[in-house]
Write a protein that holds these residues in place. Structure first.
Motif, mmCIF file in Angstrom:
data_model
loop_
_atom_site.group_PDB
_atom_site.id
_atom_site.type_symbol
_atom_site.label_atom_id
_atom_site.label_comp_id
_atom_site.label_asym_id
_atom_site.label_seq_id
_atom_site.Cartn_x
_atom_site.Cartn_y
_atom_site.Cartn_z
ATOM 1 N N TYR A 1 9.255 33.085 81.472
ATOM 2 C CA TYR A 1 10.452 33.119 80.442
ATOM 3 C C TYR A 1 10.590 34.200 79.544
ATOM 4 N N GLU A 2 11.334 34.807 78.987
ATOM 5 C CA GLU A 2 10.587 36.208 77.846
ATOM 6 C C GLU A 2 10.176 35.562 77.380
ATOM 7 N N GLY A 3 9.236 36.346 77.267
ATOM 8 C CA GLY A 3 8.093 35.771 75.961
ATOM 9 C C GLY A 3 6.735 35.018 76.240
ATOM 10 N N TRP B 1 -2.432 34.767 60.557
ATOM 11 C CA TRP B 1 -0.917 35.072 60.751
ATOM 12 C C TRP B 1 -0.665 35.781 62.276
ATOM 13 N N ARG B 2 0.614 35.552 62.496
ATOM 14 C CA ARG B 2 1.195 36.284 63.972
ATOM 15 C C ARG B 2 2.388 36.780 63.686
ATOM 16 N N ARG C 1 8.728 39.572 72.218
ATOM 17 C CA ARG C 1 8.697 38.439 72.962
ATOM 18 C C ARG C 1 7.488 37.798 72.205
ATOM 19 N N ARG C 2 6.170 39.003 72.528
ATOM 20 C CA ARG C 2 5.195 38.284 72.356
ATOM 21 C C ARG C 2 4.877 38.332 70.705
ATOM 22 N N TRP C 3 3.700 37.549 70.941
ATOM 23 C CA TRP C 3 3.193 37.492 69.361
ATOM 24 C C TRP C 3 1.937 37.928 68.807
ATOM 25 N N ARG C 4 1.571 38.997 68.760
ATOM 26 C CA ARG C 4 0.293 39.283 67.925
ATOM 27 C C ARG C 4 0.097 39.298 66.299
ATOM 28 N N PRO C 5 -1.361 39.437 66.325
ATOM 29 C CA PRO C 5 -1.378 39.481 65.038
ATOM 30 C C PRO C 5 -1.250 40.053 64.532
ATOM 31 N N ALA C 6 -0.842 39.716 63.197
ATOM 32 C CA ALA C 6 -0.880 40.703 62.332
ATOM 33 C C ALA C 6 -1.376 40.033 60.966
ATOM 34 N N PHE D 1 1.576 30.975 62.163
ATOM 35 C CA PHE D 1 -0.086 30.464 61.899
ATOM 36 C C PHE D 1 -0.435 30.974 63.004
ATOM 37 N N ASP D 2 -1.791 31.799 62.981
ATOM 38 C CA ASP D 2 -2.539 31.801 64.024
ATOM 39 C C ASP D 2 -3.619 31.198 63.846
#
Lengths: 316, 400
Positions: A67-69, B218-219, B186-191, B197-198
């Motif tokens: 899926y996307e993501g 956080w992400r 769509r991806r979660w990256r560290p930020a 919450f990471d």
């Protein structure tokens, strides 16, 4: 080593009809241990074939739905952080040393296996189904290539896990986007078209016991005609099976205009398609009355613009 | 009947025909796989061999159909004097690297061998094992061929000048690049600050505070920025207008590196480096542009060339916004253009077509080329000056 004929019989026993080219492709896939990329319109049994293959080989099916993501961690492994934290808290009063506690904290007990890791830690080769790979993004595709080439996963806390038994991989795609050439190069390629009338009759017979010959013939010919029309959502094999079931439950032994009207909802899933059907009513009626169907296997072509959008023209 | 006596030799020759005459990408790995596959299937059965080789040697649906026909023609050829039906090659065969850039007229000839020089386009893609090794071409013949172009005009203009752009253009380009984004990844990256919450990094950070997770990590989802690809028509009918297109290219190149610029008329040429130099302050003329500047336009063929030479290597992905600057007056086959536009639409986030004729009162996009391209265009506009260009950023819509 399984040959194509054996695959065909084993699939048939499980109610899945494969033609010779599909069976040979599966045989080659098993022999060369390369992933098989299956493309085709929705509803021709791409996903189902992987399930049946696992059953036929008497092995596990592991499915990675894209899926996307979707990212690497969701496909490989994750640590169970809440449990780890809880354990760390509870073991504070233990007399065990820090090293012991840490070793336990990062042991397999706290590892959440995701499909790819699961697939390479099996005791016998599973069937790994990577479903709808076109939905994942390109970055994930690149990551997938790496896993498919090496069959090993490195977990910093545990070390490198290498597959003892290479999984048999089936990758499916609905062509919502172009796959990278690199992925295509890694895989064997198979285009799975809609079945021909004869094949569809065979499928209907295998899957819907007690279906009359006439009804099977009529459904298969109607499907052939419908797929030739420019419908928004062309009916797949799943639809014709549903349709057969519906007609059976209505105790119909043949298809006529009235039965068609009652059960059209099994076949057409988009309202706009009704209008198209009404335009081609005459053709459909002819088919109902047993007129021969122009035989063009997979006459439907996937020439949509995939909903790319409307044209906006600027005017001063 | 077969060109060679042994099966492996025939297989290699067959792969060679697919590779050279039909543009299949077959490497040593595929040939090797094909040979291994023949060990497990009954080689006496035609269908088994065909079904076994097809998944290995073809990569797309189109290639599977080409494969089937070539397979028949190679292993079961008809009578020798009978003319065989030509199969359109998938990729245009590209000549050596030096010829590729300097002599675009040559790359337009699929299967360019000395033998079919006068046979014309009908002979393209013709398959017969006897033609597998084309007669070696003499240096003189080659020179004559590569320096001839049927579409080249007699008087060759010097290429247009690339000049650094002024602040207004640059400002408009900056606005465009800033505004164009493909939504959030769509991806979660560290930020530093994020919405999720990471746990993993929080746990890691807690090691420094004696196991107490004091600092939360956080992400977040970063913004996706697109690549821009500009395809600028350099034909004679576009002479008045292409300068604005090039200005636009220079302006964009001066604010971002995520841009690629091509010019085309009868074939395609990449001018990204020149444009970047101009953006950095150099004044230069597009050197030796005579082949792609000032001639008829074959838009469809040029777009196909773009897809084949650059698109498949990551030049056109779903992160790409493709900008075509052209009047749509195409001398080629409209179906070719239609096919190319369909593929481009599928492999991009948006297709912007800038047509100068749109400024003309009463203009309707009815020429065959424009009609073929229209269904695949997301934004149809024109840019004459920096004010138009500044407005453009408001108009482009991308698929997220």
């Amino acid at each position: 080593m399984i040959d194509a004929a054996t695959i065909q019989t084993r699939f048939r026993e499980r109610g899945f009809i494969v033609d010779e080219s599909f069976a040979t492709a599966l045989q080659i896939m098993l022999a060369l241990e390369k992933p098989l990329l299956v493309e085709g319109p929705a509803g021709v049994g791409k996903t189902e074939s992987a399930k049946v293959l696992a059953d036929a080989l008497d092995t596990r099916l592991i499915r990675l739905q894209c899926y996307e993501g979707l990212d690497a961690m969701a496909a490989l492994y994750e640590w169970n952080y809440p449990r780890q934290m809880l354990y760390a808290r509870l073991s504070e009063t233990d007399r065990s040393s820090t090293e012991e506690r840490e070793a336990h904290l990062f042991s397999e007990a706290f590892l959440l296996r995701r499909p790819l890791l699961e697939a390479i830690t099996q005791d016998r080769s599973p069937v790994l189904l990577i479903d709808e790979v076109d939905r994942a993004d390109e970055a994930f595709e690149a990551f997938l290539l790496e896993v498919l080439a090496e069959w090993q996963v490195t977990i910093p806390e545990l070390g490198t896990l290498r597959a003892r038994h290479k999984p048999y991989v089936i990758v499916t795609s609905n062509r919502t986007r172009e796959l990278s050439d690199a992925l295509r190069r890694r895989c064997l390629y198979l285009w799975l078209a809609y079945p021909t009338v004869a094949q569809e009759i065979e499928i209907l017979r295998a899957r819907v016991p007690g279906l009359s010959d006439r009804l099977a013939q009529q459904i298969a010919s109607m499907m052939q005609v419908l797929r030739g029309l420019a419908l928004q959502k062309a009916p797949g094999v799943a639809e014709s099976l549903d349709w057969a079931m519906a007609l059976m439950s209505l105790h119909r032994d043949h298809l006529d205009a009235q039965a068609l009207e009652q059960t059209l909802g099994c076949v057409l899933k988009v309202h706009e398609d009704r209008a198209i059907i009404d335009v081609h009513r005459a053709d459909l009626d002819q088919t109902l009355n047993g007129a021969p169907v122009p035989s063009q296997p997979g006459g439907y072509s996937l020439d949509t613009d995939f909903g790319i959008g409307t044209v906006s023209t600027r005017r001063r | 009947m077969y060109p060679f006596a042994s099966l492996p030799d025939n297989l290699i020759a067959f792969c060679d025909v697919l590779r050279r005459e039909h543009g299949f990408r077959i490497g040593a790995g595929e040939s090797h796989d094909a040979a291994r596959a023949l060990e497990v299937v009954p080689v006496a059965s035609e269908t088994a061999v065909r079904d076994a080789l097809r998944p290995i040697l073809s990569r797309t649906r189109h290639e599977t159909t080409v494969f089937d026909r070539v397979f028949t023609e190679f292993f079961f050829p008809g009578p020798e004097d009978q003319e065989q039906i030509g199969i359109p090659p998938i990729r245009r065969e590209l000549e050596s690297e030096t010829a590729e850039d300097e002599q675009p007229s040559e790359s337009k000839r699929p299967g360019a061998g000395g033998a079919d020089e006068e046979a014309g386009p009908d002979a393209q893609g013709e398959v017969s094992p006897s033609r597998m090794t084309p007669a070696p071409e003499t240096a003189a013949a080659r020179l004559a061929r590569i320096s001839y172009s049927p579409l080249r005009t007699e008087h060759v203009d010097a290429g247009p000048e690339l000049t650094p752009v002024d602040a207004a253009w640059r400002e408009a380009a900056r606005a465009l690049v800033h505004r164009l984004h493909l939504g959030l990844s769509r991806r979660w990256r560290p930020a530093m600050r994020g919405r999720r919450f990471d746990l993993r990094r929080t746990l890691r950070a807690s090691l420094q505070t004696g196991g107490e997770p004091l600092v939360a990590r956080w992400r977040s989802r970063p913004r996706r920025t697109p690549r821009l690809v500009l395809l600028i028509d350099g034909s004679r009918s576009m002479e008045m207008y292409s300068a604005a297109g090039l200005q636009m290219a220079v302006a964009i190149a001066s604010v971002t590196l995520h841009v690629d610029v091509f010019t085309f008329s009868t074939s395609l040429r990449r001018v990204t480096d020149d444009v970047r130099r101009a953006a950095a302050g150099a004044r230069l003329r597009l050197a030796r542009m005579e082949y792609s500047w000032g001639g008829g336009t074959n838009i469809g063929a040029s777009l196909h060339e773009f897809l084949h030479r650059f698109g498949q290597r990551g030049g056109a992905t779903r992160n790409t916004v493709i900008v075509v600057v052209s009047d749509g007056l195409d001398v080629g086959d409209p179906t070719l253009l239609r096919d190319a536009m369909q593929t481009i639409a599928r492999r991009s986030a948006a297709v912007v077509w800038l047509n100068p004729l749109l400024e003309t009162p009463g203009y309707e996009p009815t020429v065959a080329g424009m009609r073929a391209a229209l269904p695949f265009i997301t934004t149809f506009a024109s840019v004459r000056d920096h004010a138009d260009f500044a407005r453009l950023s408001q108009m482009i819509r991308v698929r997220g």
